[in-house]
Design an enzyme around this catalytic site. Structure first.
Site, PDB file in Angstrom:
ATOM      1  N   THR A  95       0.822  -1.211   0.000  1.00 37.73           N
ATOM      2  CA  THR A  95       0.000   0.000   0.000  1.00 37.73           C
ATOM      3  C   THR A  95       0.859   1.266   0.000  1.00 37.73           C
ATOM      4  OG1 THR A  95      -0.167   0.066   2.423  1.00 37.73           O
ATOM      5  CG2 THR A  95      -1.852  -1.181   1.243  1.00 37.73           C
ATOM      6  N   ASP A  96       0.226   2.367  -0.392  1.00 37.74           N
ATOM      7  CA  ASP A  96       0.900   3.658  -0.383  1.00 37.74           C
ATOM      8  C   ASP A  96       0.544   4.422   0.894  1.00 37.74           C
ATOM      9  OD1 ASP A  96      -1.689   4.626  -0.769  1.00 37.74           O
ATOM     10  OD2 ASP A  96      -1.380   5.061  -2.891  1.00 37.74           O
ATOM     11  N   LYS A  97       0.922   5.678   0.980  1.00 40.33           N
ATOM     12  CA  LYS A  97       0.663   6.484   2.172  1.00 40.33           C
ATOM     13  C   LYS A  97      -0.825   6.630   2.484  1.00 40.33           C
ATOM     14  CE  LYS A  97       3.431   9.964   3.662  1.00 40.33           C
ATOM     15  NZ  LYS A  97       4.144  11.237   3.611  1.00 40.33           N
TER      16      LYS A  97
ATOM     17  N   VAL B 183      -3.873   2.615   0.183  1.00 42.96           N
ATOM     18  CA  VAL B 183      -4.417   1.998  -1.025  1.00 42.96           C
ATOM     19  C   VAL B 183      -3.309   1.187  -1.703  1.00 42.96           C
ATOM     20  CG1 VAL B 183      -5.399   2.507  -3.310  1.00 42.96           C
ATOM     21  CG2 VAL B 183      -6.085   3.863  -1.310  1.00 42.96           C
TER      22      VAL B 183
END
Length: 138
Positions: free
Chosen positions: A15-17, A20
């Site tokens: 996931t990203d920040k 997601v």
């Protein structure tokens, strides 16, 4: 149509920040699902590579429809969209736990004798694989 299903748990590292799943990870899921498809069809990438044959991706298409977040699980459906002796197009649908589609896509593959950069025919080098793919595609 022969379709496989593979459940994949989303890992935090994917996931990203924003929490997601980062877009490039879908292509990794496609690869994992494609390998599963091939194994369920009765074959092995490892055996192909031991015979000096590789199957590079020459095209990848990916359409995002809904975000996936940690700690969801997704199911990747995989099937053969198109097949010829020289090229195979695998199709994928990534489905979320609630049944909604997160992404769809395809990867296109050819076969090459390692080190030659020249396409080879599946029916000549792996006739059993070719026959099985003909049956799965029809």
């Amino acid at each position: 149509m022969f379709t496989t299903e593979l459940e994949i748990p989303v890992r935090y590292a994917e996931t990203d920040k924003m929490g997601v799943v980062y877009h490039a990870n879908y292509l990794i899921w496609f690869e994992v699902a494609r390998t599963d498809f091939i194994e369920k069809a009765g074959f092995s990438y490892a055996e192909m590579e031991e015979a000096g044959v590789i199957s590079p991706v020459i095209d990848a298409q990916l359409t995002y429809k809904n975000s996936v977040t940690y700690p969801e699980k997704v199911t990747v459906l995989t099937w053969i969209e198109s097949y010829s002796k020289l090229k195979t197009v695998y199709a994928y649908k990534v489905v979320k736990e609630d049944g909604s589609v997160a992404a769809t896509g395809t990867t296109t593959h050819i076969l090459m004798k390692r080190g030659t950069n020249r396409p080879i025919r599946l029916d000549r080098h792996f006739p059993e694989w070719h026959e099985r793919y003909m049956a799965l595609y029809s």
